[in-house]
Write an enzyme that holds these catalytic residues in place. Structure first.
Site: not given
Ligand code: FCB
Length: 442
Positions: A167, A351
């Protein structure tokens, strides 16, 4: 009930994810200090100033945790390596005990038939590198490359897939502009540098892994759907700007060799010298792209300097994080990314999941809200596949309740409940539902 394997293409894979700092217990095994330790020790940053010194004690209990993953029938385990556990000063000396830990862990996955999906960096930067400016310092690309080399020389022959950084938006924007994560800065120049250096470091790490003969290499970015808060044009412009910063910037750097104009209008004057010349490294070819997706936001204009926007509450049901549940956003990103950025490249949801309070009652936990969340997001995945998106797998966040960063141990994302006093693991109803769904095809 969750949809079974038969509802997905034959080669579709399922997994669960965790990250090192959130589960291992950073005080064990000779790990060096990280910027998350100092961030958590500074009043006001983390709920109850909780830290990850013990966390789930996965460092000692990993065989039990791998048994849980394999026991539910998952194919993939997405985990991360702690830079400061392996190189306590971030550079130079290697902590043999740290590297040995991951060596045993990977062998433990293989022994249980699990595919090891490695993330090299999931946020716990060694403090010694933070002292040198951390992600603001261009040298971090070389530091991450050296760390990658140490890890992958040891583990690379047994890794199923690898991504350098989890991320980029959180590493840069959330941590250097909003100040919500370590190092807790609120500085536009630091943000511009961190955003670019994260991608440069990604590219260097990919080069190192290719050089070592590794394959199945990718990148993992997070995405949030941006709704304009209301009708007026100003909100629409603000939502488009939010979308550019959050959802387009990193994919554009990786796959198009440029940053969106809507990002450069704010960050342009603060970018590091010569940034335009780095896209050859940043754009190193990838074998897959990973999408972390949780929620949507409502964006309104704000009377502030760039980016001149604010989040306002939305009407949909919310998780314990206060995040609206919006599965259409996942379908949107899967189709948008395949159409505008990644083409035929395999995509993975790396995720997806929710936090809920999940109290124990009579020794069991009935997390129906989590089950409903998985159902609706798996349905969004199936719609994307039907629309032709080359989606190859889905990885749930998270195996077990853990250290949820600035929110400490309060927000529980696990399929498995953890009692943070006794460290006892108790599978929730959602874990049992996955076990049923993942039974081998008839
Ligand atoms: C993601 C992070 C992960 C976890 C979830 C809830 O942004 O990658 O570590 O905190 O959010």
């Amino acid at each position: 009930m969750l949809p079974g394997r038969a509802e997905f293409p034959p080669d579709f894979l399922f997994g669960v994810a965790t990250s090192s700092y959130q589960i291992e217990g950073h005080s064990f095994g000779g790990a060096g200090p990280t910027h998350w330790d100092s961030f958590a020790a500074t009043p006001g940053n983390v709920v109850r100033a909780e830290n990850s010194a013990r966390a789930c004690d996965h460092y000692h209990r990993w065989p039990e945790d791998l048994d849980l993953i394999a026991g539910a029938g998952f194919d993939i385990y997405r985990f991360s390596t702690s830079w400061a556990r392996i190189m306590p000063e971030g550079r130079g000396a290697v902590n043999a005990e740290g590297l040995d830990f991951y060596d045993r862990l990977v062998d433990g996955m293989l022994a249980r038939g699990l595919k090891p999906a490695l993330t090299l960096y999931h946020w716990e930067l060694p403090a010694a590198l933070a002292d040198l400016g951390g992600w603001r310092n261009r040298d971090i690309a070389g530091w991450l490359a050296d760390f990658t080399e140490v890890v992958c020389r040891r583990l690379g022959d047994r890794i199923w897939s690898a991504a350098p950084i989890n991320e980029p938006w959180c590493v840069s924007w959330l941590s250097h502009f909003e100040g919500h994560h370590a190092p807790g800065l609120r500085d536009i120049r630091a943000t511009a540098r961190a955003m670019h250096h994260v991608l440069l470091a990604h590219g260097r790490a990919i080069e190192v892994m290719r050089g070592l003969g590794m394959s199945n290499l990718g990148a993992v970015c997070n995405f949030e759907f941006a709704h304009p808060a209301d009708g007026p044009k100003a909100a629409q412009i603000a939502a488009r700007r939010y979308d550019a910063i959050y959802n387009q910037c990193f994919a554009s750097g990786l796959f198009k060799g440029c940053y969106p104009d809507a990002v450069l209008e704010g960050l342009g004057p603060h970018m590091p010298k010569g940034w335009q010349d780095d896209f050859g490294v940043i754009g190193a070819p990838l074998d897959w792209f990973g999408i972390n997706y949780y929620t949507c936001k409502r964006i309104a204009a704000a009377d502030t300097p760039w980016p001149a926007l604010q989040e306002v509450p939305g009407p949909l049901p919310k998780t314990a994080m206060g995040w609206e549940i919006y599965p259409d956003g996942l379908h949107h990103f899967l189709t948008m990314l395949a159409r505008d950025y990644t083409g035929t490249l395999p995509l993975y949801v790396t995720e997806n999941g929710l936090a809920s309070p999940d109290p124990l009652s009579d020794g069991s936990i009935n997390d129906q809200m989590r089950l409903g969340y998985f159902q609706s997001h798996l349905a969004a995945c199936r719609r994307a596949i039907a629309d032709g998106v080359p989606l190859k797998g889905y990885i749930a966040w998270s195996l077990m309740d853990n250290y949820e960063w600035a929110l400490g141990y309060e927000k529980r994302f696990g399929l498995v409940h953890v009692d943070f006093e006794t460290l006892q693991r108790t599978p929730k109803a959602s874990y049992h539902a996955w076990m049923k769904a993942l039974e081998p095809r008839a």
